[in-house]
Design a protein around this motif. Structure first.
Motif, PDB file in Angstrom:
ATOM      1  N   ARG A   1       0.754  -1.176   0.244  1.00  0.00           N
ATOM      2  CA  ARG A   1       0.063   0.076  -0.065  1.00  0.00           C
ATOM      3  C   ARG A   1       0.931   1.222  -0.039  1.00  0.00           C
ATOM      4  O   ARG A   1       0.439   2.104  -0.667  1.00  0.00           O
ATOM      5  N   ASP A   2       2.011   1.422   0.695  1.00  0.00           N
ATOM      6  CA  ASP A   2       2.820   2.382   0.709  1.00  0.00           C
ATOM      7  C   ASP A   2       3.445   2.750  -0.589  1.00  0.00           C
ATOM      8  O   ASP A   2       3.509   3.759  -0.952  1.00  0.00           O
TER       9      ASP A   2
ATOM     10  N   ARG B   1       3.479   5.643  -6.005  1.00  0.00           N
ATOM     11  CA  ARG B   1       3.522   5.564  -7.296  1.00  0.00           C
ATOM     12  C   ARG B   1       2.267   4.339  -7.922  1.00  0.00           C
ATOM     13  O   ARG B   1       2.719   3.554  -8.276  1.00  0.00           O
ATOM     14  N   PRO B   2       1.020   4.931  -7.804  1.00  0.00           N
ATOM     15  CA  PRO B   2       0.104   4.083  -7.990  1.00  0.00           C
ATOM     16  C   PRO B   2       0.247   3.495  -9.615  1.00  0.00           C
ATOM     17  O   PRO B   2      -0.065   2.079  -9.629  1.00  0.00           O
ATOM     18  N   GLU B   3       0.296   4.071 -10.606  1.00  0.00           N
ATOM     19  CA  GLU B   3       0.259   3.560 -11.852  1.00  0.00           C
ATOM     20  C   GLU B   3       1.452   2.752 -12.090  1.00  0.00           C
ATOM     21  O   GLU B   3       1.389   1.623 -12.852  1.00  0.00           O
ATOM     22  N   ARG B   4       2.519   2.980 -11.673  1.00  0.00           N
ATOM     23  CA  ARG B   4       3.788   2.211 -11.745  1.00  0.00           C
ATOM     24  C   ARG B   4       3.649   0.895 -10.966  1.00  0.00           C
ATOM     25  O   ARG B   4       4.007  -0.236 -11.442  1.00  0.00           O
ATOM     26  N   ALA B   5       3.134   1.016  -9.815  1.00  0.00           N
ATOM     27  CA  ALA B   5       2.876  -0.080  -8.874  1.00  0.00           C
ATOM     28  C   ALA B   5       1.849  -1.280  -9.503  1.00  0.00           C
ATOM     29  O   ALA B   5       2.137  -2.492  -9.401  1.00  0.00           O
TER      30      ALA B   5
ATOM     31  N   THR C   1      -4.622  -8.883  -6.212  1.00  0.00           N
ATOM     32  CA  THR C   1      -5.959  -8.749  -5.990  1.00  0.00           C
ATOM     33  C   THR C   1      -6.318  -8.030  -4.683  1.00  0.00           C
ATOM     34  O   THR C   1      -6.823  -7.017  -4.566  1.00  0.00           O
ATOM     35  N   GLU C   2      -5.661  -8.454  -3.729  1.00  0.00           N
ATOM     36  CA  GLU C   2      -5.846  -8.094  -2.402  1.00  0.00           C
ATOM     37  C   GLU C   2      -5.199  -6.687  -1.935  1.00  0.00           C
ATOM     38  O   GLU C   2      -5.548  -5.779  -1.465  1.00  0.00           O
ATOM     39  N   GLY C   3      -3.887  -6.668  -2.402  1.00  0.00           N
ATOM     40  CA  GLY C   3      -3.209  -5.462  -2.213  1.00  0.00           C
ATOM     41  C   GLY C   3      -3.720  -4.014  -2.940  1.00  0.00           C
ATOM     42  O   GLY C   3      -3.631  -3.061  -2.581  1.00  0.00           O
ATOM     43  N   SER C   4      -4.247  -4.433  -4.014  1.00  0.00           N
ATOM     44  CA  SER C   4      -4.740  -3.228  -4.699  1.00  0.00           C
ATOM     45  C   SER C   4      -6.373  -2.988  -4.568  1.00  0.00           C
ATOM     46  O   SER C   4      -6.993  -2.319  -5.194  1.00  0.00           O
ATOM     47  N   ARG C   5      -6.954  -3.807  -3.478  1.00  0.00           N
ATOM     48  CA  ARG C   5      -8.440  -3.265  -3.018  1.00  0.00           C
ATOM     49  C   ARG C   5      -8.636  -1.816  -2.617  1.00  0.00           C
ATOM     50  O   ARG C   5      -7.824  -1.099  -2.102  1.00  0.00           O
ATOM     51  N   ALA C   6      -9.835  -1.414  -2.818  1.00  0.00           N
ATOM     52  CA  ALA C   6      -9.963  -0.097  -2.466  1.00  0.00           C
ATOM     53  C   ALA C   6     -10.211   0.364  -1.347  1.00  0.00           C
ATOM     54  O   ALA C   6      -9.636   1.017  -0.891  1.00  0.00           O
TER      55      ALA C   6
END
Length: 377
Positions: free
Chosen positions: A122-123, A128-132, A152-157
């Protein structure tokens, strides 16, 4: 669950690090061993992470080397991977280098096989959301199910207990490739994460969630109906027409009676028993999702409704069905019960009954304990 990172676990981490980096004094980690008792789990993670920042030489390269090498120690593992993963992410962000950022993402993918790196990633997503996300899309094809689930889990809203990533909430479509690639995953562990991810997005963009659901419905496998039910569960409880239609729920003219209570007041730690009648007042058969909602009293005296699944029924025109439920107020770790005026409603395809009020007695409600190992919500 606070004891998952206890002095013994911290000592084990220190011994594992000493095996691969014998020159490190690890004094801060030794102090952390004595600092964690009596702290909450999140505080323990922070203490160990910060001790690593003191003990490991400056720079991302040293952090990465330690994180990679320690995984070769047979006794290394368990919950101390959590603060180690956050340490790696912190060093990458301190560096500011795009190459270090990418290397940190790779390191988290390795560490997640031992224990989920969903909090540490998450950090990096915040920074850098798009790069991550570009890296995480690649993880969906990884041979290891834990890495696929990290995507899937790490990018949950709304990942439970994790830091919010505002960019993900502002761009709900940004993770569609990830969940489209995993809803038919071979591992149920990953499929359930994809469903929870979709359900999170229903808080942001219901129309988008229904659109994704239609895509999954059009290209299903044997597990897709169950994945859709889980991923659309919040929209079904809200009576969203698109979600109801996708899951095969139909019917016009549904009526739900006010619930009948077996008792009020309800003693602390006791249970409320209720029943209600659902009637199909339409001219065709109806397939009905029946849920109930408890309006829980919060600490400030306001009500906070929580909806629970009750049953599914098919009703002929004019047919009625009686449903009943006992809802326990036994102390649990995820909710504190406060005395006062609560209410219960029953709903069919989102059509709600009038509320029935009841009083919960007592002032000795349970205090929840916190802790988790990659919980699915």
């Amino acid at each position: 669950m606070d004891e998952l990172i206890d002095p013994r676990a911290v000592r084990g981490l220190r011994e594992s690090l000493r095996a691969v980096a014998p020159g490190l004094p690890l004094r801060a980690l030794a102090d952390a061993e004595h600092a964690v008792p009596g702290r909450r789990l999140r505080e323990r993670v922070d203490i160990v992470r910060d001790a690593l920042r003191e003990d490991v030489p400056a720079g991302f390269a040293a952090a990465r080397r330690v994180a990679v090498d320690v995984q070769t120690v047979p006794r290394f593992g368990g919950w101390v991977i959590w603060p180690l993963s956050e340490f790696v992410a912190a060093r990458a962000l301190e560096s500011g280098s795009a190459l270090d950022f990418d290397a940190a993402m790779d390191a988290l993918a390795q560490l997640t096989i031992g224990l989920s790196s969903e909090f540490a990633v998450r950090d990096l997503l915040i920074a850098r959301p798009e790069r991550a996300l570009a890296t995480m899309r690649g993880w969906t094809g990884h041979e290891n199910e834990h890495v696929r689930r990290l995507a899937t889990e790490g990018s949950r809203a709304y990942l439970p207990w994790a830091r919010r990533v505002p960019w993900l909430i502002a761009h709900p479509g940004a993770t569609r490739e990830i969940i489209d690639a995993t809803y038919r995953d071979a591992a149920e562990y990953v499929r359930r994460s994809a469903a929870n991810h979709l359900n999170d997005l229903s808080r942001v963009d219901p129309a988008f969630v229904v659109s994704v659901g239609r895509g999954w419905h059009a290209a299903p496998d044997a597990n897709t109906p169950r994945v859709l039910r889980h991923g659309l569960r919040t929209l079904v409880k809200k009576g969203d027409p698109g979600a109801l239609s996708l899951l095969g729920y139909t019917g016009d003219g549904l009526r739900v009676s006010r619930p009948r209570l077996s008792r009020s007041p309800v003693s602390a730690g006791g249970a409320v028993e209720f029943s209600a009648t659902v009637t199909n007042g339409g001219g065709v058969a109806a397939t009905v999702a029946i849920d109930y909602s408890i309006g829980f009293v919060r600490a400030n005296g306001t009500l906070s409704p929580k909806t629970f699944k009750l049953a599914s029924r098919t009703l002929a025109p004019g047919e009625s069905v009686a449903v009943a439920k006992t809802h326990s107020f036994r102390p649990i770790t995820t909710r504190t019960y406060y005395p006062g005026r609560h209410h219960v409603t029953v709903q069919a395809n989102g059509i709600a009954s009038p509320p029935a009020e009841f009083t919960l007695l007592g002032d000795d409600a349970a205090t929840p304990a916190e802790g988790r190992r990659g919980v699915d919500g």
